[in-house]
Structures are given as C-alpha cells and as structure tokens.
Design a protein around this motif. Structure first.
Motif, PDB file in Angstrom:
ATOM      1  N   GLU A 321       1.074  -1.182  -0.013  1.00  0.00           N
ATOM      2  CA  GLU A 321      -0.249   0.035  -0.013  1.00  0.00           C
ATOM      3  C   GLU A 321       1.026   1.050   0.096  1.00  0.00           C
ATOM      4  N   ALA A 322       1.870   1.273   0.820  1.00  0.00           N
ATOM      5  CA  ALA A 322       2.988   2.323   1.080  1.00  0.00           C
ATOM      6  C   ALA A 322       3.342   2.713  -0.634  1.00  0.00           C
ATOM      7  N   ILE A 323       3.811   1.707  -1.143  1.00  0.00           N
ATOM      8  CA  ILE A 323       4.646   1.850  -2.440  1.00  0.00           C
ATOM      9  C   ILE A 323       3.883   2.316  -3.501  1.00  0.00           C
ATOM     10  N   SER A 324       2.388   1.875  -3.395  1.00  0.00           N
ATOM     11  CA  SER A 324       1.670   2.186  -4.452  1.00  0.00           C
ATOM     12  C   SER A 324       1.224   3.925  -3.981  1.00  0.00           C
ATOM     13  N   ARG A 325       0.948   4.070  -2.845  1.00  0.00           N
ATOM     14  CA  ARG A 325       0.800   5.632  -2.491  1.00  0.00           C
ATOM     15  C   ARG A 325       1.820   6.637  -3.067  1.00  0.00           C
ATOM     16  N   ALA A 326       3.042   6.003  -2.640  1.00  0.00           N
ATOM     17  CA  ALA A 326       4.282   6.905  -2.957  1.00  0.00           C
ATOM     18  C   ALA A 326       4.358   6.872  -4.477  1.00  0.00           C
ATOM     19  N   HIS A 327       4.408   6.045  -5.055  1.00  0.00           N
ATOM     20  CA  HIS A 327       4.555   5.901  -6.563  1.00  0.00           C
ATOM     21  C   HIS A 327       3.704   6.796  -7.240  1.00  0.00           C
ATOM     22  N   THR A 328       2.079   6.732  -6.741  1.00  0.00           N
ATOM     23  CA  THR A 328       1.149   7.875  -7.386  1.00  0.00           C
ATOM     24  C   THR A 328       1.585   9.057  -7.041  1.00  0.00           C
ATOM     25  N   ALA A 329       2.360   9.470  -5.830  1.00  0.00           N
ATOM     26  CA  ALA A 329       2.468  10.865  -5.672  1.00  0.00           C
ATOM     27  C   ALA A 329       3.993  11.036  -6.184  1.00  0.00           C
ATOM     28  N   GLY A 330       4.670  10.385  -6.976  1.00  0.00           N
ATOM     29  CA  GLY A 330       5.812  10.814  -7.702  1.00  0.00           C
ATOM     30  C   GLY A 330       7.074  10.735  -6.694  1.00  0.00           C
ATOM     31  N   LEU A 331       6.920   9.690  -5.652  1.00  0.00           N
ATOM     32  CA  LEU A 331       7.953   9.587  -4.778  1.00  0.00           C
ATOM     33  C   LEU A 331       8.339   8.076  -5.077  1.00  0.00           C
ATOM     34  N   ALA A 332       9.515   7.891  -5.225  1.00  0.00           N
ATOM     35  CA  ALA A 332      10.439   6.651  -5.483  1.00  0.00           C
ATOM     36  C   ALA A 332      10.595   6.004  -4.069  1.00  0.00           C
ATOM     37  N   VAL A 333      10.715   4.622  -3.933  1.00  0.00           N
ATOM     38  CA  VAL A 333      10.652   4.119  -2.696  1.00  0.00           C
ATOM     39  C   VAL A 333      12.173   3.160  -2.911  1.00  0.00           C
TER      40      VAL A 333
END
Ligand SMILES: [Zn+2]
Length: 534
Positions: A321-333
């Motif tokens: 869930e965190a990866i998906s939220r980050a990705h959508t917001a333009g944040l790489a993990v």
C-alpha cells in the motif's frame, strides 16, 4: 575556454561514444570536452590550468549509494583510542582534545583496550580528572560493554556513592565506596543519557569535515540513509541546506526520507528529485525484514542453525500500500530486503504497482536495498521491472562465513551480482558505512574478487558471481546516477555533464585484482574544482 585540462591520462569515460580518451577539459562546473591530448589541449586559453596526469587512470567521480552520513560524520568527531598502546597514550590524546574544546563540552572517545598495554589496568576517573578540569568525559572500551567517565561526567549524571547499580549494570567503586568512573553494561546509559545532542553548529561542522575525508577516498556523491528512524533526519537535512546556501556542500547529496513520514511528504507535495545540483530529496525508505546476522531476514526455508525462517518486519500488504501511494505521488521508494522470501514478495508487489499505475511515475526508479538473498527465478522477474538493486559488495568478504553458517548451500543465491546484471537489474553500489568501510576501492575489490583482503577464500566465494572491474566501477558511478534519475548529468565523463572526476595512483584495470584494495586516490575533482590532491 576551459578552466582546467587534464591530459596524458587513461580516461575511463564510461561513455561508449568516447572510448580512446587521454584528455578532458572542464569549464565551470561542467565537462567541456574529451578526446586526444592534441585535440583537447588545442582549446587552451590564457586562464586554463593544465595538469599532466603522467599516464594515470581517471574515473568518473564515485558515489556511495547506501551511506549513513550523519551517524558516520558525528562519530568521526569522537576520539579514536584504538591505537593507544598505554594509559599514557590515552592521556596524551585527552590532553590534546581538551585543549581544543570550550569548557563544558563533552569529550567522547572509544576503542581503548587495556589488555594490550604494558600495565593492563582499567582507566579510572582519577586518570582523567587532572586533564579535564572543565570538561565531562566518557571513554568507551573497545568492546562497548564498559566505559569510564570522569568526575564531571559522573556529577552530570548524578552518580555518587549512594547511587544503586541499575538493572543489568554495575557502577565500579573504590575502597571507600566512591564510584571509580568505570561503568559496566547498562550502567553506561546513566551517563550516555545526559550527553547533550550536538548543536546545529557542531552538526554542520562535523558534516563539513566529513566531505574532506570522502574526497580523499574519491567519493563525490552519497545517498544518505537514516539510522535512528526520523531523529537524525531533520538535523542532517538542516545542516545540508545551510552548507549548500554557503556554497560548501561538496558532495552530490541524495537525501532519503524515512517511511514513517510518507504521509507528510505526500501532503507537502514533495517529489523524489526535488532540489538542485548538490542536494536533492531522494527515495522514501521502508524495511521489509531484518538482518541475516540476527537471523531475522525473512527466508523461504529455515536457517541452518535455528528452526526459523525469520520474519517480515512490516506486513507485506502494508508495504504494498505504501509503495502504491508513494508511486502515485511521484515518490520513489527504497525497500530494505535481505531474505529470499522478502525479496520474492517484494518483486510481486513491484510487478503489481508498476503494471497498474503508469501515469505519475517518479523521476527515479524504485530500488531494493541490500537484495542480499534472491532466488534465480525471482532475479529474472526483477530484471523485467527496471527496479534498481542497491547492493554493498564489501559485505561479501565481511560476511560470507556468517552466510555459510546461516544458510549453507543456499549461499549460492547470496549477493548474486553476476546473475542480477545478466537479468538486466541495474546495480548501484554502496558500503552501508559505518557498518562497513566507506572506501569504494574496497567495494570494487570485493565485487571483482569476492575475497577477503588476505585472499581467502582462494578463487573467491561463489566466483561465478564475480564482476569485471568496469562493471564494478559502473555500480559506483552510473548505477548510482541512474537510481537517482540523474544519468543525464552524472555517472560518466561526457561533455555537458557535471565535472566530478577521480585520479587513481594505480590502474585498477591493469593491476592484479588483489591490489585494487591498496589503490589510493591521487586527486578528486568536484564541480570542476580540485577538492583533494594535487
Ligand atoms: Zn544501512
């Protein structure tokens, strides 16, 4: 007109368009031209400085993709007492430190070991007090299970003859019952807790001081990770910004954010890559499992020496869930994953996220930190995703006996650098300093030999996974640039890119691989300026 021309060198541009290159010219912060000595020196103007390399090898500036900079930089400020050969040596170092410090500042040291001294006696506060009339002091023994505090430090911690020993700790006492200064195990915390955190000025000074040491090692870039959750992030980030404003930030600093602040980062609208040439917001860091030494890395099959497969540190659906939220917001993990089960699950998560949300991709690829154990079938799946493997080759010689003990034959799937490259997984190399030595030439040596510096095991540990010198350099240069989405401006010696260069005293392409570990950096250029060496 160039500011600087380096000529008569062997220049590993790492750019397939520029293969036979002996000279490079820089103007301002950037590389102006590369080519033959004649072609490049023809550009010489009245203000061009020229350096004859005398045939030495030049590489792009090296970057460490996994570094705990704040912790390392502050620890360097402490007294290193490991080489003290006697109590007199320790006292001499304390005298020098005291002379440099304002009164009231703490003297913090570590590494002494009285068993190697002519008179093997523990240090007591009486050995320190006459040298430290105005400074509290604490000196950890090399094993960290014992420390000696001076009288100022005991007073600051309210430790006196009446203080009882804490649980799991001992306060040593002299014949009259007074504390001797020697604290054992958890008693040390009584003093540790009253040491004030460094001030912002002290933090800035320590961080600035670290640049010099890294330039000496040929490093011009660092991906900075947090050790203490979020606690060390704000002081580090503030210090970098102050140094950058003062024109003193002399590294490409890629600042990772702690995963527990993902929501705040999204709410603030931060995106990976925000910043300038020297300081940028990096990946958001999460942990999927623990470590192999502690047998908490999450494995598909049980360890050889305990009936356990380790465990996930964060449930995989939360990570997904965190990866998906980050990705959508333009944040790489950046996800820490050591065990082969953790890596397998993570590959599945990335497959799902990267197939369903193509719209708002971050400006840098996602990355897996350590990627230490991964099955060949998962290596192939990972290779199709564009996710970067952020790996630390220096851990191979440091850790392989532990890996053999903990997973036996499955060690063939540990640190599978050759397999990862063959599957198309880009590798970014780092050291995990201060867990390991930050010298990138030791990392290159480890990737190329998979041997300790004394040559064991002969032939290398799982030698089919060794890399070439060029591949290892790539990990410390272009791999590090690519994982930041900065491959157009860093990572190779290409006209137009930022001018970060390293000159070595030996040609690591030509010498015996075992000698790479002894190779030294002669000169480091950052932003077109010579920051170390001639
Ligand atoms: Zn780390």
């Amino acid at each position: 007109m160039p500011n600087l021309i380096l000529y008569n060198g062997k220049i590993h541009t790492q750019d397939p368009n520029f293969r036979r290159v002996t000279a490079v010219a820089t103007r301002g912060k950037r590389i102006l031209a590369v080519g033959s000595d004649a072609d490049v020196r023809a550009l010489t103007g009245s203000h061009t400085e020229q350096i004859d390399l005398g045939g030495r090898r030049v590489l792009p500036g090296l970057s460490d993709s996994h570094f705990h900079y704040y912790d390392w930089a502050l620890n360097r400020q402490h007294l290193d007492l490991a080489k003290a050969a006697s109590l007199a040596d320790v006292r001499a170092q304390i005298a020098i430190a005291t002379a440099k410090l304002p009164s009231g500042s703490w003297i913090i040291g570590q590494g002494w070991n009285e068993t190697r001294w002519p008179v093997p006696q523990l240090i007591t506060c009486a050995d320190l007090d006459d040298l430290t009339p105005a400074n509290p002091a604490i000196l950890w023994r090399s094993d960290m299970h014992l420390a000696v505090a001076n009288t100022h430090a005991l007073r600051a911690a309210n430790i006196n003859a009446e203080t009882p020993d804490p649980p799991q700790g001992v306060i040593d006492r002299d014949a009259s019952g007074q504390p001797s200064g020697v604290m054992r195990e958890l008693a040390i915390n009584l003093v540790r807790e009253v040491i004030p955190p460094p001030t912002e000025d002290e933090t800035v000074a320590a961080i600035r001081d670290g640049f010099t040491e890294l330039h000496r090692l040929g490093l011009t870039g660092v991906h900075d990770f947090r050790i203490m959750g979020g606690a060390d992030g704000p002081p580090a980030f503030r210090a970098y910004q102050r140094l950058q404003a003062a024109g003193e930030l002399a590294l490409r600093m890629w600042m990772l954010l702690p995963g527990e602040h993902l929501s705040q980062a999204i709410e603030l609208g931060l995106r990976t890559g925000f910043g300038d040439d020297n300081l940028r917001v990096g990946h958001v860091k999460f942990f999927s499992d623990g470590g192999q030494g502690a047998r908490t890395a999450w494995m598909l099959d049980p360890y050889e020496d305990i009936a356990s497969c380790g465990m996930p540190l964060t449930p995989m659906d939360e990570i997904a869930e965190a990866i998906s939220r980050a990705h959508t917001a333009g944040l790489a993990v950046a996800i820490h994953a050591i065990g082969d089960r953790a890596n397998q699950e993570l590959v599945t998560v990335f497959e799902q996220v990267l197939s369903s949300e193509k719209s708002a991709a971050p400006s840098a690829p996602h990355r897996i930190e350590h990627l230490q154990n991964i099955r060949p079938e998962d290596v192939l799946r990972l290779g199709r995703l564009g996710v970067v493997g952020s790996v630390q080759p220096i851990h191979v010689p440091d850790d392989y006996p532990m890996i053999d003990r903990s997973v036996g034959q499955r060690g063939q799937w540990s640190y599978p650098f050759r397999g990862l490259l063959a599957a198309g997984v880009p590798l970014a190399f780092g050291s995990d300093c201060p867990v390991a030595d930050p010298n990138p030439l030791l990392g290159i040596h480890a990737a190329v030999t998979r041997q300790m510096r004394d040559g064991t095991p002969s032939g290398g540990w799982y030698p089919n996974q060794r890399l070439s010198v060029a591949e290892a350099i790539w990990g410390f240069t272009m791999g590090a640039a690519l994982v930041c989405g900065r491959e157009a401006e860093l990572g190779s010696i290409t006209p137009g890119k930022l001018a970060d260069l390293v000159v070595l005293d030996g040609d690591i392409f030509e010498i015996e691989p075992m000698e790479i570990a002894q190779t030294q950096v002669d000169m480091t250029i950052f932003d077109g300026q010579v920051v170390f060496g001639d």
